[in-house]
Design a protein around this motif. Structure first.
Motif, PDB file in Angstrom:
ATOM      1  N   VAL A   1     -16.381  40.044  65.829  1.00 53.83           N
ATOM      2  CA  VAL A   1     -16.975  41.344  66.172  1.00 53.83           C
ATOM      3  C   VAL A   1     -15.887  42.424  66.209  1.00 53.83           C
ATOM      4  CG1 VAL A   1     -18.089  42.663  68.028  1.00 53.83           C
ATOM      5  CG2 VAL A   1     -18.912  40.371  67.464  1.00 53.83           C
ATOM      6  N   LEU A   2     -14.763  42.124  66.876  1.00 48.91           N
ATOM      7  CA  LEU A   2     -13.683  43.117  66.991  1.00 48.91           C
ATOM      8  C   LEU A   2     -13.088  43.425  65.626  1.00 48.91           C
ATOM      9  CD1 LEU A   2     -11.792  41.940  70.215  1.00 48.91           C
ATOM     10  CD2 LEU A   2     -13.642  43.600  70.021  1.00 48.91           C
ATOM     11  N   GLU A   3     -13.025  42.406  64.790  1.00 49.13           N
ATOM     12  CA  GLU A   3     -12.479  42.590  63.442  1.00 49.13           C
ATOM     13  C   GLU A   3     -13.443  43.424  62.608  1.00 49.13           C
ATOM     14  OE1 GLU A   3     -10.014  39.835  60.274  1.00 49.13           O
ATOM     15  OE2 GLU A   3     -11.204  38.895  61.845  1.00 49.13           O
ATOM     16  N   GLY A   4     -14.728  43.143  62.756  1.00 51.31           N
ATOM     17  CA  GLY A   4     -15.740  43.904  62.027  1.00 51.31           C
ATOM     18  C   GLY A   4     -15.703  45.391  62.365  1.00 51.31           C
ATOM     19  N   ASN A   5     -15.315  45.706  63.605  1.00 52.26           N
ATOM     20  CA  ASN A   5     -15.219  47.102  64.035  1.00 52.26           C
ATOM     21  C   ASN A   5     -13.898  47.753  63.639  1.00 52.26           C
ATOM     22  OD1 ASN A   5     -17.717  46.903  65.246  1.00 52.26           O
ATOM     23  ND2 ASN A   5     -16.919  46.577  67.313  1.00 52.26           N
ATOM     24  N   GLY A   6     -12.997  46.958  63.045  1.00 50.03           N
ATOM     25  CA  GLY A   6     -11.716  47.513  62.609  1.00 50.03           C
ATOM     26  C   GLY A   6     -10.668  47.600  63.705  1.00 50.03           C
ATOM     27  N   PHE A   7     -10.894  46.931  64.846  1.00 49.53           N
ATOM     28  CA  PHE A   7      -9.946  47.057  65.955  1.00 49.53           C
ATOM     29  C   PHE A   7      -8.748  46.137  65.767  1.00 49.53           C
ATOM     30  CE2 PHE A   7     -13.191  49.480  67.451  1.00 49.53           C
ATOM     31  CZ  PHE A   7     -14.093  48.964  68.367  1.00 49.53           C
ATOM     32  N   ILE A   8      -8.972  44.994  65.139  1.00 47.62           N
ATOM     33  CA  ILE A   8      -7.930  43.967  64.966  1.00 47.62           C
ATOM     34  C   ILE A   8      -8.060  43.350  63.584  1.00 47.62           C
ATOM     35  CG2 ILE A   8      -7.894  43.320  67.421  1.00 47.62           C
ATOM     36  CD1 ILE A   8      -9.533  40.794  66.579  1.00 47.62           C
ATOM     37  N   ARG A   9      -7.032  42.610  63.201  1.00 50.15           N
ATOM     38  CA  ARG A   9      -7.141  41.754  62.023  1.00 50.15           C
ATOM     39  C   ARG A   9      -6.739  40.361  62.470  1.00 50.15           C
ATOM     40  NH1 ARG A   9      -4.100  44.484  58.732  1.00 50.15           N
ATOM     41  NH2 ARG A   9      -2.208  43.330  59.254  1.00 50.15           N
TER      42      ARG A   9
ATOM     43  N   ILE B   1      -3.147  43.871  66.275  1.00 48.13           N
ATOM     44  CA  ILE B   1      -3.847  45.022  66.861  1.00 48.13           C
ATOM     45  C   ILE B   1      -3.754  46.174  65.878  1.00 48.13           C
ATOM     46  CG2 ILE B   1      -3.924  46.626  68.826  1.00 48.13           C
ATOM     47  CD1 ILE B   1      -4.426  43.722  69.636  1.00 48.13           C
ATOM     48  N   LEU B   2      -4.911  46.700  65.475  1.00 48.88           N
ATOM     49  CA  LEU B   2      -4.921  47.814  64.525  1.00 48.88           C
ATOM     50  C   LEU B   2      -5.212  49.148  65.222  1.00 48.88           C
ATOM     51  CD1 LEU B   2      -6.937  46.209  61.563  1.00 48.88           C
ATOM     52  CD2 LEU B   2      -4.455  46.371  61.842  1.00 48.88           C
ATOM     53  N   ASP B   3      -6.076  49.131  66.246  1.00 47.61           N
ATOM     54  CA  ASP B   3      -6.499  50.382  66.864  1.00 47.61           C
ATOM     55  C   ASP B   3      -6.597  50.196  68.369  1.00 47.61           C
ATOM     56  OD1 ASP B   3      -9.133  52.789  65.985  1.00 47.61           O
ATOM     57  OD2 ASP B   3      -7.716  52.748  67.644  1.00 47.61           O
ATOM     58  N   ARG B   4      -5.490  50.478  69.064  1.00 49.92           N
ATOM     59  CA  ARG B   4      -5.438  50.300  70.518  1.00 49.92           C
ATOM     60  C   ARG B   4      -6.431  51.188  71.236  1.00 49.92           C
ATOM     61  NH1 ARG B   4      -1.658  48.178  74.410  1.00 49.92           N
ATOM     62  NH2 ARG B   4      -2.424  49.685  75.925  1.00 49.92           N
ATOM     63  N   GLY B   5      -6.467  52.451  70.817  1.00 44.29           N
ATOM     64  CA  GLY B   5      -7.355  53.402  71.482  1.00 44.29           C
ATOM     65  C   GLY B   5      -8.799  52.936  71.446  1.00 44.29           C
ATOM     66  N   ALA B   6      -9.215  52.425  70.308  1.00 48.51           N
ATOM     67  CA  ALA B   6     -10.591  51.948  70.180  1.00 48.51           C
ATOM     68  C   ALA B   6     -10.827  50.728  71.066  1.00 48.51           C
ATOM     69  CB  ALA B   6     -10.893  51.620  68.722  1.00 48.51           C
ATOM     70  N   LEU B   7      -9.821  49.869  71.200  1.00 51.34           N
ATOM     71  CA  LEU B   7      -9.955  48.696  72.079  1.00 51.34           C
ATOM     72  C   LEU B   7     -10.094  49.139  73.541  1.00 51.34           C
ATOM     73  CD1 LEU B   7      -7.362  46.147  70.616  1.00 51.34           C
ATOM     74  CD2 LEU B   7      -9.820  45.784  70.843  1.00 51.34           C
ATOM     75  N   VAL B   8      -9.301  50.140  73.934  1.00 49.63           N
ATOM     76  CA  VAL B   8      -9.388  50.630  75.311  1.00 49.63           C
ATOM     77  C   VAL B   8     -10.800  51.164  75.594  1.00 49.63           C
ATOM     78  CG1 VAL B   8      -8.550  52.361  76.964  1.00 49.63           C
ATOM     79  CG2 VAL B   8      -6.925  51.177  75.492  1.00 49.63           C
ATOM     80  N   GLU B   9     -11.313  51.909  74.640  1.00 50.53           N
ATOM     81  CA  GLU B   9     -12.659  52.453  74.806  1.00 50.53           C
ATOM     82  C   GLU B   9     -13.698  51.335  74.853  1.00 50.53           C
ATOM     83  OE1 GLU B   9     -13.157  55.807  72.142  1.00 50.53           O
ATOM     84  OE2 GLU B   9     -15.343  55.567  72.370  1.00 50.53           O
ATOM     85  N   PHE B  10     -13.517  50.347  73.988  1.00 52.69           N
ATOM     86  CA  PHE B  10     -14.457  49.224  73.906  1.00 52.69           C
ATOM     87  C   PHE B  10     -14.430  48.406  75.197  1.00 52.69           C
ATOM     88  CE2 PHE B  10     -17.244  46.816  71.238  1.00 52.69           C
ATOM     89  CZ  PHE B  10     -17.101  45.495  71.601  1.00 52.69           C
ATOM     90  N   ALA B  11     -13.269  48.330  75.855  1.00 51.96           N
ATOM     91  CA  ALA B  11     -13.146  47.586  77.113  1.00 51.96           C
ATOM     92  C   ALA B  11     -13.824  48.304  78.269  1.00 51.96           C
ATOM     93  CB  ALA B  11     -11.671  47.338  77.449  1.00 51.96           C
ATOM     94  N   ASP B  12     -14.242  49.555  78.028  1.00 53.29           N
ATOM     95  CA  ASP B  12     -15.204  50.218  78.911  1.00 53.29           C
ATOM     96  C   ASP B  12     -14.830  50.211  80.393  1.00 53.29           C
ATOM     97  OD1 ASP B  12     -18.831  49.901  79.361  1.00 53.29           O
ATOM     98  OD2 ASP B  12     -17.519  51.660  79.201  1.00 53.29           O
ATOM     99  N   GLY B  13     -13.591  50.645  80.702  1.00 53.67           N
ATOM    100  CA  GLY B  13     -13.216  50.807  82.100  1.00 53.67           C
ATOM    101  C   GLY B  13     -12.568  49.593  82.749  1.00 53.67           C
ATOM    102  N   ALA B  14     -12.615  48.447  82.073  1.00 62.70           N
ATOM    103  CA  ALA B  14     -12.013  47.263  82.689  1.00 62.70           C
ATOM    104  C   ALA B  14     -10.508  47.195  82.449  1.00 62.70           C
ATOM    105  CB  ALA B  14     -12.676  45.994  82.163  1.00 62.70           C
ATOM    106  N   TYR B  15     -10.019  47.995  81.497  1.00 61.95           N
ATOM    107  CA  TYR B  15      -8.572  48.052  81.242  1.00 61.95           C
ATOM    108  C   TYR B  15      -8.066  49.414  81.690  1.00 61.95           C
ATOM    109  CZ  TYR B  15      -4.123  48.576  78.859  1.00 61.95           C
ATOM    110  OH  TYR B  15      -2.805  48.790  78.599  1.00 61.95           O
ATOM    111  N   GLY B  16      -6.892  49.428  82.320  1.00 61.53           N
ATOM    112  CA  GLY B  16      -6.263  50.712  82.618  1.00 61.53           C
ATOM    113  C   GLY B  16      -5.839  50.876  84.061  1.00 61.53           C
ATOM    114  N   ALA B  17      -6.703  50.510  85.015  1.00 61.52           N
ATOM    115  CA  ALA B  17      -6.369  50.772  86.430  1.00 61.52           C
ATOM    116  C   ALA B  17      -5.144  49.977  86.900  1.00 61.52           C
ATOM    117  CB  ALA B  17      -7.581  50.514  87.325  1.00 61.52           C
TER     118      ALA B  17
ATOM    119  N   ASP C   1       2.847  44.624  66.984  1.00 59.35           N
ATOM    120  CA  ASP C   1       1.391  44.593  67.051  1.00 59.35           C
ATOM    121  C   ASP C   1       0.793  43.235  66.728  1.00 59.35           C
ATOM    122  OD1 ASP C   1       1.355  47.919  65.607  1.00 59.35           O
ATOM    123  OD2 ASP C   1       1.257  47.311  67.703  1.00 59.35           O
ATOM    124  N   ALA C   2       1.633  42.253  66.408  1.00 60.21           N
ATOM    125  CA  ALA C   2       1.132  40.932  66.038  1.00 60.21           C
ATOM    126  C   ALA C   2       1.209  40.007  67.244  1.00 60.21           C
ATOM    127  CB  ALA C   2       1.960  40.360  64.889  1.00 60.21           C
ATOM    128  N   LEU C   3       0.070  39.482  67.655  1.00 68.92           N
ATOM    129  CA  LEU C   3       0.018  38.554  68.798  1.00 68.92           C
ATOM    130  C   LEU C   3      -0.138  37.145  68.263  1.00 68.92           C
ATOM    131  CD1 LEU C   3      -2.551  40.509  71.027  1.00 68.92           C
ATOM    132  CD2 LEU C   3      -0.069  40.701  71.018  1.00 68.92           C
TER     133      LEU C   3
END
Lengths: 238, 88
Positions: free
Chosen positions: A193-201, A209-225, A167-169
């Protein structure tokens, strides 16, 4: 040491090839290290090798004459460099550079093309990868046109995460500023901003990366296809 | 070339820049801060909110403050200039 049999190959694209196709390439694969900053393919210059990463991340970047740059593609153990060689081009407009150090194999373009002439199924599978890169580039264009820096950043972090172990980039803000085509201090702000939301450190040189699911949701459709398409055409990338 | 750090001052706290940028001189660092401030302001304006940042404090790699770029100073003059005072 002989190159690995296909069942031990780490690169997902090579391991997804039909067996006879992999055996045609196998004697020509040269193991290599890919240090960070290594330019695999220079823009607008003929290239002699393609590269299959086992570890590490490569980026395709386009630039204006006055060096304004943006990243247009990213690959790791899921793919290869030099797709121009599959499409009748001996030069590419994009530069391909290693952004996260790794290792893998390189293959002479001549050997690749000779194998393709013998095994059309090889070409077909590699073109499946080209298709996924095009889809990825399409969603990059969509994201760049419509999304805020922090949403685009969430997407890129997910794509980097897909192509690393753990999980460390180990990526710099500067690398991210090139990928996202924004000033580097804007990246620092978006990471905050992402750190403040708890998604990453974020610590110096490392983003965890702390919360992948939350990042996917935050990316709002641009990730996944593009990732879904890769699974459909080539297989599970891990 | 030297490394310059762009710490972003906000109303509540300062967002530390852990990495810095290699730039030719302080003038280039000032230009980078100006462009970054404009990007952050523009993004906030588009969402109809206030940017959280108020200034970039540019420091050297020993933490010495070299220059501050206030966000209000990077806006175009046509937006910043007060209305001419009514003489009546």
């Amino acid at each position: 040491m002989a190159n690995p049999s296909q069942s031990y190959v780490r690169n997902c694209l090579l391991s997804a090839l039909p067996a006879e196709a992999y055996e045609l390439l196998r004697p020509h694969l040269e193991p290599c290290a890919f240090p960070k900053g290594d330019v695999l393919i220079r823009a607008d210059e003929p290239f002699t090798h393609v590269h299959f990463l086992d570890r590490g991340i490569g980026s395709m970047i386009v630039a204006t004459p006055d060096s304004r740059r943006v990243e247009v593609g990213i690959f790791g153990r899921d793919g290869m460099s030099g797709i121009g060689a599959l499409l009748g081009a001996s030069r590419m407009a994009q530069q391909t550079v290693i952004q996260m150090a790794g290792d893998g194999h390189r293959l002479e373009v001549a050997a690749l093309q000779a194998a393709i002439a013998q095994a059309p199924a090889l070409h077909h599978k590699l073109l499946n990868f080209v298709q996924t890169l095009m889809t990825q580039a399409s969603f990059t264009a969509l994201s760049n046109a419509n999304q805020l820096v922090e949403e685009r950043l969430a997407r890129w972090l997910l794509m980097c995460h897909d192509r690393t172990e753990g999980d460390a980039l180990h990526i710099t803000h500067e690398f991210l500023s090139i990928m996202l085509a924004v000033q580097r201090p804007s990246v620092t702000s978006a990471l905050h901003v992402l750190e403040g939301n708890g998604f990453i450190r974020g610590t110096r040189g490392t983003i965890t990366i702390l919360d992948r699911g939350a990042l996917v949701e935050f990316a709002d459709g641009a990730y996944g296809a593009p990732e879904d398409e890769y699974r459909r055409l080539i297989g599970e990338p891990n | 070339m030297a490394r310059y750090f762009f710490h972003q001052r906000t109303r509540d706290a300062t967002i530390e820049d852990p990495e810095g940028s290699e730039l030719p001189d302080l003038e280039a660092a000032s230009a980078e801060a100006t462009t970054a401030a404009r990007q952050l302001i523009a993004a906030a304006v588009l969402r109809g909110i206030d940017p959280v940042g108020t200034a970039f404090d540019i420091a050297d790699d020993r933490g010495n403050l070299l220059l501050s770029v206030a966000f209000r100073d990077v806006l175009p003059p046509s937006i910043c200039d007060p209305q001419p005072r009514n003489p009546w």
